[in-house]
Design an enzyme around this catalytic site. Structure first.
Site, PDB file in Angstrom:
ATOM      1  CB  SER A 194     -31.026  21.384  19.383  1.00 35.95           C
ATOM      2  OG  SER A 194     -29.641  21.646  19.369  1.00 35.95           O
TER       3      SER A 194
ATOM      4  CE1 TYR B 189     -31.178  23.627  14.349  1.00 35.62           C
ATOM      5  CE2 TYR B 189     -29.643  23.929  16.174  1.00 35.62           C
ATOM      6  CZ  TYR B 189     -30.415  23.100  15.372  1.00 35.62           C
ATOM      7  OH  TYR B 189     -30.443  21.750  15.620  1.00 35.62           O
TER       8      TYR B 189
END
Length: 263
Positions: free
Chosen positions: A139, A152
């Site tokens: 990501s 995350y």
């Protein structure tokens, strides 16, 4: 020459399924694996209409035995694999002081160790084949440092580092390794998200809805990455700009830009 054979974790929905559809349309044999067995059984028919030799297997990436069973099935059914996509992932949002250790363990087990398990299960098949492609979906969170997303960000950053390391490690085996780093786009990431920030679900939905790219667009960039053997895929222009700013601006300037962007 046989059609390419691809296995995709988290392949029953979102980006994984979009990629599966593109691969099947290209004539590739597709194996989607997912812990959502009901969803997998519901969508596999649409892939088989595009490429009959496609199939679904239930699989939880937190269990190495599940992934090893998939690897053995790929060996028995297709005699190997050409492309591995470690795509399964979850989201967690919250300040570090308010994020429990169990939430850290949960996201690390899926986002990082899930990729590690996929690598350990499937890389031997690529080595036996004499080469292939290993695509790890990370990501932009793995390249940037948006606040209130420490767990995350850390897992996705680790996936980027793992991919870079494996690119060096597996080069003698003729295995191309890439890290895919999209920004927010319309997907089902929020479905299993854990958050301790009020209103985060609505904010995430707004961010995903504002994206100019959808899952199919990201999947197309992954197909190009495989074709061109690129090391990184940063599909979103805004994400690429932010990464360049982080790399080339003094840290204090970059932090001011980040603060304005995340207010």
């Amino acid at each position: 020459m046989h059609p390419k054979r691809i296995v995709i974790t988290g392949g029953a929905s979102g980006l994984g399924f979009a990629l599966a559809q593109l691969a099947a349309k290209a004539g590739w044999r597709v194996c989607i694996v997912d812990r959502d067995e009901e969803r997998g059984e519901a969508v596999i028919g649409s892939l088989q209409r595009l490429q009959p030799d496609s199939f679904f297997m239930p699989c939880d990436v937190t269990r190495i035995s599940d992934l090893e069973r998939v690897a053995q099935t790929l060996t028995d059914r297709w005699q190997g694999i050409d492309v591995v996509v470690n795509n399964a992932g979850v989201a967690q949002v919250g300040k570090i002081t308010e994020t429990s250790i169990s939430d850290w363990q949960w996201i690390i087990d899926i986002n990082l160790l899930g990729v590690v398990r996929g690598c350990k299960a499937f890389i031997p098949l690529l080595q036996k084949e004499g080469g292939g492609h290993l695509i790890n979906v990370a990501s932009m969170a793995g390249l940037l440092d948006v606040p209130n997303m420490s767990a995350y960000n850390a897992t996705k950053s680790a996936v980027v580092s793992l991919s870079e390391t494996l690119e060096n490690e597996l080069a003698p085996d003729n295995i191309h390794v890439a890290a895919v780093c999209p920004s927010f786009f319309k997907t089902n990431l929020g479905k299993g998200m854990r958050s301790n920030i009020e209103g985060m679900e609505a904010k995430l939905d707004k961010l995903m809805a504002s994206s100019k790219l959808n899952a199919n667009d990201i999947a197309k960039t992954i197909m190009r990455t495989i074709e061109r053997k690129q090391s990184y895929t940063l599909p979103h222009r805004q994400g690429r700009v932010a990464w360049y700013l982080k790399r080339f601006l003094p840290r204090s300037w970059y932090r001011r830009v980040l603060h304005k962007a995340t207010k």
